[in-house]
Design a protein around this motif. Structure first.
Motif, PDB file in Angstrom:
ATOM      1  N   ASN A   1       0.818  -1.208   0.000  1.00  0.00           N
ATOM      2  CA  ASN A   1       0.000   0.000   0.000  1.00  0.00           C
ATOM      3  C   ASN A   1       0.851   1.258   0.000  1.00  0.00           C
ATOM      4  O   ASN A   1       2.048   1.215   0.269  1.00  0.00           O
ATOM      5  CB  ASN A   1      -1.000   0.026   1.159  1.00  0.00           C
ATOM      6  CG  ASN A   1      -0.360   0.426   2.468  1.00  0.00           C
ATOM      7  OD1 ASN A   1       0.631  -0.167   2.887  1.00  0.00           O
ATOM      8  ND2 ASN A   1      -0.918   1.422   3.109  1.00  0.00           N
ATOM      9  N   ILE A   2       0.192   2.368  -0.320  1.00  0.00           N
ATOM     10  CA  ILE A   2       0.793   3.699  -0.361  1.00  0.00           C
ATOM     11  C   ILE A   2      -0.112   4.636   0.425  1.00  0.00           C
ATOM     12  O   ILE A   2      -1.333   4.620   0.249  1.00  0.00           O
ATOM     13  CB  ILE A   2       0.883   4.232  -1.816  1.00  0.00           C
ATOM     14  CG1 ILE A   2       1.708   3.318  -2.710  1.00  0.00           C
ATOM     15  CG2 ILE A   2       1.382   5.680  -1.836  1.00  0.00           C
ATOM     16  CD1 ILE A   2       3.177   3.258  -2.408  1.00  0.00           C
ATOM     17  N   ASP A   3       0.491   5.471   1.260  1.00  0.00           N
ATOM     18  CA  ASP A   3      -0.224   6.559   1.927  1.00  0.00           C
ATOM     19  C   ASP A   3       0.573   7.822   1.644  1.00  0.00           C
ATOM     20  O   ASP A   3       1.792   7.853   1.854  1.00  0.00           O
ATOM     21  CB  ASP A   3      -0.323   6.306   3.432  1.00  0.00           C
ATOM     22  CG  ASP A   3      -1.116   7.394   4.140  1.00  0.00           C
ATOM     23  OD1 ASP A   3      -1.976   8.034   3.504  1.00  0.00           O
ATOM     24  OD2 ASP A   3      -0.876   7.594   5.350  1.00  0.00           O
ATOM     25  N   SER A   4      -0.086   8.844   1.123  1.00  0.00           N
ATOM     26  CA  SER A   4       0.637  10.050   0.726  1.00  0.00           C
ATOM     27  C   SER A   4      -0.159  11.313   1.034  1.00  0.00           C
ATOM     28  O   SER A   4      -1.382  11.276   1.168  1.00  0.00           O
ATOM     29  CB  SER A   4       0.952   9.994  -0.775  1.00  0.00           C
ATOM     30  OG  SER A   4      -0.239   9.941  -1.531  1.00  0.00           O
ATOM     31  N   THR A   5       0.598  12.427   1.125  1.00  0.00           N
ATOM     32  CA  THR A   5      -0.011  13.730   1.372  1.00  0.00           C
ATOM     33  C   THR A   5       0.672  14.772   0.495  1.00  0.00           C
ATOM     34  O   THR A   5       1.898  14.866   0.482  1.00  0.00           O
ATOM     35  CB  THR A   5       0.136  14.147   2.850  1.00  0.00           C
ATOM     36  OG1 THR A   5      -0.462  13.156   3.688  1.00  0.00           O
ATOM     37  CG2 THR A   5      -0.530  15.491   3.113  1.00  0.00           C
ATOM     38  N   LEU A   6      -0.133  15.531  -0.234  1.00  0.00           N
ATOM     39  CA  LEU A   6       0.332  16.692  -0.985  1.00  0.00           C
ATOM     40  C   LEU A   6       0.114  17.928  -0.133  1.00  0.00           C
ATOM     41  O   LEU A   6      -0.942  18.068   0.502  1.00  0.00           O
ATOM     42  CB  LEU A   6      -0.460  16.845  -2.281  1.00  0.00           C
ATOM     43  CG  LEU A   6      -0.029  15.970  -3.436  1.00  0.00           C
ATOM     44  CD1 LEU A   6      -1.131  15.875  -4.477  1.00  0.00           C
ATOM     45  CD2 LEU A   6       1.248  16.510  -4.051  1.00  0.00           C
ATOM     46  N   VAL A   7       1.086  18.832  -0.119  1.00  0.00           N
ATOM     47  CA  VAL A   7       0.970  20.071   0.650  1.00  0.00           C
ATOM     48  C   VAL A   7       1.133  21.235  -0.319  1.00  0.00           C
ATOM     49  O   VAL A   7       2.212  21.434  -0.885  1.00  0.00           O
ATOM     50  CB  VAL A   7       2.045  20.143   1.762  1.00  0.00           C
ATOM     51  CG1 VAL A   7       1.800  21.358   2.653  1.00  0.00           C
ATOM     52  CG2 VAL A   7       2.073  18.864   2.595  1.00  0.00           C
ATOM     53  N   LEU A   8       0.044  21.983  -0.540  1.00  0.00           N
ATOM     54  CA  LEU A   8       0.078  23.152  -1.413  1.00  0.00           C
ATOM     55  C   LEU A   8      -1.085  24.071  -1.072  1.00  0.00           C
ATOM     56  O   LEU A   8      -2.144  23.612  -0.649  1.00  0.00           O
ATOM     57  CB  LEU A   8       0.055  22.754  -2.890  1.00  0.00           C
ATOM     58  CG  LEU A   8      -1.190  22.136  -3.505  1.00  0.00           C
ATOM     59  CD1 LEU A   8      -1.067  22.175  -5.021  1.00  0.00           C
ATOM     60  CD2 LEU A   8      -1.421  20.721  -3.078  1.00  0.00           C
ATOM     61  N   GLN A   9      -0.851  25.358  -1.221  1.00  0.00           N
ATOM     62  CA  GLN A   9      -1.904  26.344  -0.940  1.00  0.00           C
ATOM     63  C   GLN A   9      -2.954  26.348  -2.036  1.00  0.00           C
ATOM     64  O   GLN A   9      -4.132  26.424  -1.767  1.00  0.00           O
ATOM     65  CB  GLN A   9      -1.309  27.752  -0.827  1.00  0.00           C
ATOM     66  CG  GLN A   9      -0.679  28.087   0.500  1.00  0.00           C
ATOM     67  CD  GLN A   9      -1.569  27.859   1.706  1.00  0.00           C
ATOM     68  OE1 GLN A   9      -1.216  27.060   2.553  1.00  0.00           O
ATOM     69  NE2 GLN A   9      -2.697  28.512   1.810  1.00  0.00           N
ATOM     70  N   ARG A  10      -2.483  26.309  -3.265  1.00  0.00           N
ATOM     71  CA  ARG A  10      -3.356  26.307  -4.423  1.00  0.00           C
ATOM     72  C   ARG A  10      -2.627  25.649  -5.571  1.00  0.00           C
ATOM     73  O   ARG A  10      -1.401  25.625  -5.541  1.00  0.00           O
ATOM     74  CB  ARG A  10      -3.836  27.724  -4.768  1.00  0.00           C
ATOM     75  CG  ARG A  10      -2.733  28.726  -4.989  1.00  0.00           C
ATOM     76  CD  ARG A  10      -3.282  30.159  -4.992  1.00  0.00           C
ATOM     77  NE  ARG A  10      -2.213  31.121  -5.029  1.00  0.00           N
ATOM     78  CZ  ARG A  10      -1.430  31.457  -4.009  1.00  0.00           C
ATOM     79  NH1 ARG A  10      -1.602  30.918  -2.843  1.00  0.00           N
ATOM     80  NH2 ARG A  10      -0.480  32.348  -4.157  1.00  0.00           N
TER      81      ARG A  10
END
Length: 173
Positions: A108-117
């Motif tokens: 499995n993969i767990d991921s998070t993108l961090v961006l304002q827009r």
């Protein structure tokens, strides 16, 4: 030096491995924004030697890390013209082949993108589907989340985008 395939004794449970990945790229004009292999309509894209897909880069690093195989820069250096503007989907495919040769399967993969827009919630299902297809796992085994940086730091100022990923592997039967 050739890397050995992971072997386990008959009757032994599959070996589980976990890896962590992180990537960051700066926004710039005249670039396409590609996240998780999906093109996102936006007036800027990310700068990089490849297509600068921070999400797939973080996932590749997590997968390679779980197998103790270094990082994306070791396998696909930004000094090598073969990887100039390469699709990160292709890099993910190549990482999967490296893992298979070592005897690993992705769990499995767990991921998070961090961006304002831009806001990307509507594109997450397509990202999960593409990543799952490329890794030959169920889409329910791929998590992609997104958050902002609450206006703080380079991400909060809209100067770039970061991604974090955790991957788990097991030895193939």
């Amino acid at each position: 030096m050739a890397k050995k395939r992971v072997r386990r004794k008959s009757g032994q449970s599959p070996l589980m491995r976990v890896g962590f990945g992180y990537d960051v790229h700066q926004f710039a004009d005249n670039r396409r924004l590609i996240l998780g292999g999906v093109t996102i309509p936006y007036d800027q894209g990310l700068i990089g030697h490849s297509d600068a897909d921070v999400l797939l880069h973080a996932i590749c690093d997590a997968l390679l890390g779980a197998a103790a195989m270094g990082d994306i820069g070791q396998h696909f250096p930004n000094t090598d013209p073969r990887f100039k503007d390469i699709s990160s989907v292709e890099l993910l495919r190549q990482v999967l082949q490296l893992l298979k040769r070592r005897g690993y399967a992705v769990v499995n993969i767990d991921s998070t993108l961090v961006l304002q827009r831009p806001k990307i919630a509507e594109y997450i299902p397509a990202m999960q589907k593409l990543i799952a297809q490329e890794l030959k796992i169920e889409s329910t085994s791929v998590s992609v989340k997104a958050t902002t940086n609450e206006g703080m730091g380079f991400v909060g100022r809209g100067e770039g985008c970061a991604a974090y990923a955790v991957a788990s592997l097991q030895t193939q039967s």
